[in-house]
Design a protein around this motif. Structure first.
Motif, PDB file in Angstrom:
ATOM      1  N   VAL A  58      45.240  42.202  41.665  1.00  0.00           N
ATOM      2  CA  VAL A  58      46.057  42.713  42.844  1.00  0.00           C
ATOM      3  C   VAL A  58      45.241  42.383  43.861  1.00  0.00           C
ATOM      4  O   VAL A  58      45.884  42.091  45.128  1.00  0.00           O
ATOM      5  CB  VAL A  58      46.152  44.333  42.945  1.00  0.00           C
ATOM      6  N   LEU A  59      44.075  42.445  43.965  1.00  0.00           N
ATOM      7  CA  LEU A  59      43.150  42.157  45.172  1.00  0.00           C
ATOM      8  C   LEU A  59      42.956  40.539  45.676  1.00  0.00           C
ATOM      9  O   LEU A  59      42.470  40.161  46.498  1.00  0.00           O
ATOM     10  CB  LEU A  59      41.795  42.875  45.062  1.00  0.00           C
ATOM     11  N   GLY A  60      43.347  39.816  44.685  1.00  0.00           N
ATOM     12  CA  GLY A  60      43.362  38.387  44.821  1.00  0.00           C
ATOM     13  C   GLY A  60      42.119  37.543  44.431  1.00  0.00           C
ATOM     14  O   GLY A  60      41.997  36.393  44.731  1.00  0.00           O
ATOM     15  N   PHE A  61      41.499  38.088  43.511  1.00  0.00           N
ATOM     16  CA  PHE A  61      40.176  37.637  42.790  1.00  0.00           C
ATOM     17  C   PHE A  61      40.953  36.337  42.134  1.00  0.00           C
ATOM     18  O   PHE A  61      42.014  36.470  41.329  1.00  0.00           O
ATOM     19  CB  PHE A  61      39.520  38.367  42.172  1.00  0.00           C
ATOM     20  N   THR A  62      40.231  35.327  41.733  1.00  0.00           N
ATOM     21  CA  THR A  62      40.620  34.334  40.940  1.00  0.00           C
ATOM     22  C   THR A  62      39.723  34.143  39.755  1.00  0.00           C
ATOM     23  O   THR A  62      38.774  34.749  39.797  1.00  0.00           O
ATOM     24  CB  THR A  62      40.725  32.915  41.550  1.00  0.00           C
ATOM     25  N   ARG A  99      33.016  46.428  38.711  1.00  0.00           N
ATOM     26  CA  ARG A  99      33.461  47.585  38.167  1.00  0.00           C
ATOM     27  C   ARG A  99      34.833  47.614  38.370  1.00  0.00           C
ATOM     28  O   ARG A  99      35.859  48.425  37.751  1.00  0.00           O
ATOM     29  CB  ARG A  99      32.997  48.646  39.119  1.00  0.00           C
ATOM     30  N   LEU A 100      35.501  46.477  39.114  1.00  0.00           N
ATOM     31  CA  LEU A 100      36.997  46.320  39.142  1.00  0.00           C
ATOM     32  C   LEU A 100      37.508  45.989  37.816  1.00  0.00           C
ATOM     33  O   LEU A 100      37.168  45.227  37.092  1.00  0.00           O
ATOM     34  CB  LEU A 100      37.466  45.304  40.212  1.00  0.00           C
TER      35      LEU A 100
END
Length: 107
Positions: free
Chosen positions: A97-101, A89-90
């Motif tokens: 911003v949350l650092g997902f790659t 859902r992001l």
């Protein structure tokens, strides 16, 4: 009378209480659905957990924020547990911003 599209745009300006700046309640996928009937707005939120304090912390700012809009006379915020909130859902902005790659799975 505010439209559904105006409600979504306004919600996109509201900082998420759990994640903070610069993420909005829309960025983190908290908002499940918006329904507008005249000046009455129903917002469905998908919570990350079932803590009542967190529900109140999310619902109250949403309600206050939407009541700022011209044509909105009443706002109801309802928490739902199905479908369950998952990281898919992001928004792309929130993932960055949350650092997902790019290799991170959505779920």
């Amino acid at each position: 009378m505010a439209t559904e599209q105006e409600i979504w745009r306004h919600l996109a300006k509201l900082q998420d209480p759990a994640f903070g700046q610069p993420l909005s309640v829309v960025d983190v996928g908290l908002i499940g659905k918006v329904e507008v009937t005249g000046g009455v707005v129903l917002v469905t939120i998908m919570m990350f957990n079932r803590g009542r304090v967190l529900i109140d912390a999310a619902a109250s700012p949403i309600r206050r924020h939407l009541l700022e809009l011209d044509g909105v006379s009443e706002v109801t915020v309802e928490a739902v547990w199905e479908p369950e909130w998952t990281p898919d859902r992001l928004s792309p902005r929130a993932r960055k911003v949350l650092g997902f790659t790019a290799d991170d799975p959505v779920e």
